[in-house]
Design a protein around this motif. Structure first.
Motif, PDB file in Angstrom:
ATOM      1  N   ASN A   1       6.180  13.599 -38.450  1.00  0.00           N
ATOM      2  CA  ASN A   1       6.022  14.718 -39.219  1.00  0.00           C
ATOM      3  C   ASN A   1       4.708  15.016 -40.021  1.00  0.00           C
ATOM      4  OD1 ASN A   1       8.846  15.303 -38.306  1.00  0.00           O
ATOM      5  ND2 ASN A   1       9.718  14.679 -40.279  1.00  0.00           N
ATOM      6  N   LYS A   2       4.285  13.824 -40.412  1.00  0.00           N
ATOM      7  CA  LYS A   2       3.089  14.020 -41.001  1.00  0.00           C
ATOM      8  C   LYS A   2       1.737  14.056 -40.094  1.00  0.00           C
ATOM      9  CE  LYS A   2       3.585  10.893 -44.785  1.00  0.00           C
ATOM     10  NZ  LYS A   2       3.663   9.342 -45.449  1.00  0.00           N
TER      11      LYS A   2
ATOM     12  N   LEU B   1      18.428   9.791 -39.908  1.00  0.00           N
ATOM     13  CA  LEU B   1      17.323  10.369 -39.568  1.00  0.00           C
ATOM     14  C   LEU B   1      17.182  11.761 -39.877  1.00  0.00           C
ATOM     15  CD1 LEU B   1      17.081   8.541 -36.216  1.00  0.00           C
ATOM     16  CD2 LEU B   1      16.069   7.855 -38.209  1.00  0.00           C
ATOM     17  N   SER B   2      17.787  12.323 -40.911  1.00  0.00           N
ATOM     18  CA  SER B   2      17.731  13.650 -41.413  1.00  0.00           C
ATOM     19  C   SER B   2      16.613  14.373 -41.507  1.00  0.00           C
ATOM     20  CB  SER B   2      18.589  13.827 -42.576  1.00  0.00           C
ATOM     21  OG  SER B   2      17.896  13.123 -43.676  1.00  0.00           O
ATOM     22  N   GLU B   3      15.435  13.667 -41.550  1.00  0.00           N
ATOM     23  CA  GLU B   3      14.273  14.559 -41.567  1.00  0.00           C
ATOM     24  C   GLU B   3      13.657  14.865 -40.202  1.00  0.00           C
ATOM     25  OE1 GLU B   3      12.533  15.309 -44.463  1.00  0.00           O
ATOM     26  OE2 GLU B   3      14.504  14.517 -45.184  1.00  0.00           O
ATOM     27  N   ALA B   4      14.465  14.318 -38.872  1.00  0.00           N
ATOM     28  CA  ALA B   4      13.915  14.645 -37.985  1.00  0.00           C
ATOM     29  C   ALA B   4      14.105  16.004 -37.299  1.00  0.00           C
ATOM     30  CB  ALA B   4      14.588  13.776 -36.652  1.00  0.00           C
ATOM     31  N   GLN B   5      13.316  16.733 -36.559  1.00  0.00           N
ATOM     32  CA  GLN B   5      13.454  18.171 -36.190  1.00  0.00           C
ATOM     33  C   GLN B   5      14.478  18.086 -35.272  1.00  0.00           C
ATOM     34  OE1 GLN B   5       9.277  19.069 -35.362  1.00  0.00           O
ATOM     35  NE2 GLN B   5       9.844  20.720 -34.651  1.00  0.00           N
TER      36      GLN B   5
ATOM     37  N   ASP C   1       2.697   5.839 -42.304  1.00  0.00           N
ATOM     38  CA  ASP C   1       1.440   6.628 -41.942  1.00  0.00           C
ATOM     39  C   ASP C   1       1.295   6.916 -40.386  1.00  0.00           C
ATOM     40  OD1 ASP C   1      -1.416   6.303 -43.161  1.00  0.00           O
ATOM     41  OD2 ASP C   1      -1.571   6.343 -40.917  1.00  0.00           O
ATOM     42  N   PRO C   2       0.648   8.140 -40.322  1.00  0.00           N
ATOM     43  CA  PRO C   2       0.896   8.732 -38.833  1.00  0.00           C
ATOM     44  C   PRO C   2      -0.246   7.911 -37.792  1.00  0.00           C
ATOM     45  CG  PRO C   2      -0.287  10.279 -40.430  1.00  0.00           C
ATOM     46  CD  PRO C   2       0.276   9.136 -41.063  1.00  0.00           C
TER      47      PRO C   2
ATOM     48  N   LYS D   1      -3.584  17.011 -27.749  1.00  0.00           N
ATOM     49  CA  LYS D   1      -3.737  17.505 -29.364  1.00  0.00           C
ATOM     50  C   LYS D   1      -2.385  16.899 -29.934  1.00  0.00           C
ATOM     51  CE  LYS D   1      -4.624  21.652 -29.386  1.00  0.00           C
ATOM     52  NZ  LYS D   1      -4.670  23.107 -29.354  1.00  0.00           N
ATOM     53  N   ALA D   2      -2.461  16.592 -31.103  1.00  0.00           N
ATOM     54  CA  ALA D   2      -1.377  16.054 -31.959  1.00  0.00           C
ATOM     55  C   ALA D   2      -0.354  17.070 -31.816  1.00  0.00           C
ATOM     56  CB  ALA D   2      -1.771  15.645 -33.356  1.00  0.00           C
TER      57      ALA D   2
END
Ligand code: G6P
Ligand code: MG
Length: 218
Positions: free
Chosen positions: A178-179, A193-197, A146-147, A160-161
């Protein structure tokens, strides 16, 4: 736009994952089963209570509410013994270089951690004064992915986020960043951590060109 930087603690600033692991495996062996270093991967970024639930699952143990609470306290007492000995030598490589870079550019810095032990750890390693705000397991109700933890940190920084950058070593933490629509930077194994930018093995690989790029925008 004004930027804000948010650091996870465990596994990003200090390698406390090894002490969490020791404390959980002490408890597991007391309960009569083995808890492996591979299983410990699932515990990263996850709240103490959730870790306790997963541990009991692994051991195939059903606990009463009382046992559950007692064991969780026991794990933390054990963990506190390990972290009591921590000092600045346990700060991960080049963390201070990145913090100093941000300070030099007057960038607000937050801690965004699931740990309830975050503040004493930062004090022990002498990094507390770098942080403009600390959001940890004592301030949030919803755990990563959860963010909430990062959104609250951004709010407290007055940024700002969309203008925040997050450093994380946990899959759940990258998902949370990411969320929150923040720039997510994975610190650790890029396959996990493949979802990281962006991915870095550790901060030693992050040069000034990259950091300046983050300050300039997305
Ligand atoms: C961090 C660690 C987790 C840990 C959690 C709670 O997110 O990565 O492994 O379970 O904090 O830590 P605490 O110090 O409150 O038990
Ligand atoms: Mg972490």
């Amino acid at each position: 736009n004004k930027k804000g930087f948010i650091f996870d603690l465990d596994g990003v600033i200090v390698d406390t994952a090894k002490y969490h692991y020791l404390a959980w495996s002490d408890l597991a062996s007391e309960l009569g089963f083995e808890f492996t270093i591979e299983q410990n991967e699932m515990f990263k970024g996850v709240s103490r209570k959730r870790c306790m639930e997963i541990l009991l699952d692994i051991g195939g143990i059903t606990a009463t509410k009382n046992q559950f609470d007692t064991w969780m306290v026991e794990k933390n007492v054990d963990y506190l013994k390990y972290i009591d000995k921590m000092d600045a030598s346990e700060i991960l490589p080049d963390v201070v270089r990145v913090l100093d870079f941000l300070k030099k550019h007057h960038i607000p810095i937050a801690l965004g951690s699931a740990s309830k032990n975050a503040q004493p750890i930062l004090e022990k390693v002498g990094l507390l004064s770098y942080f403009d705000t600390i959001v940890d397991g004592n301030n949030v109700t919803k755990a990563k992915p959860d963010p909430e933890v990062f959104l609250l940190a951004a709010k407290q920084l007055g940024v700002k986020a969309d203008d925040c950058v997050v450093f994380e070593d946990a899959v759940a933490g990258i998902e949370a960043a990411n969320k929150a629509n923040m720039v997510s930077i994975g610190i650790g194994d890029k396959n996990i951590l493949s979802e990281a930018q962006y991915n870095f093995k550790d901060f030693t690989e992050m040069d000034a060109i990259f950091l300046n790029g983050l300050l300039a925008g997305k």
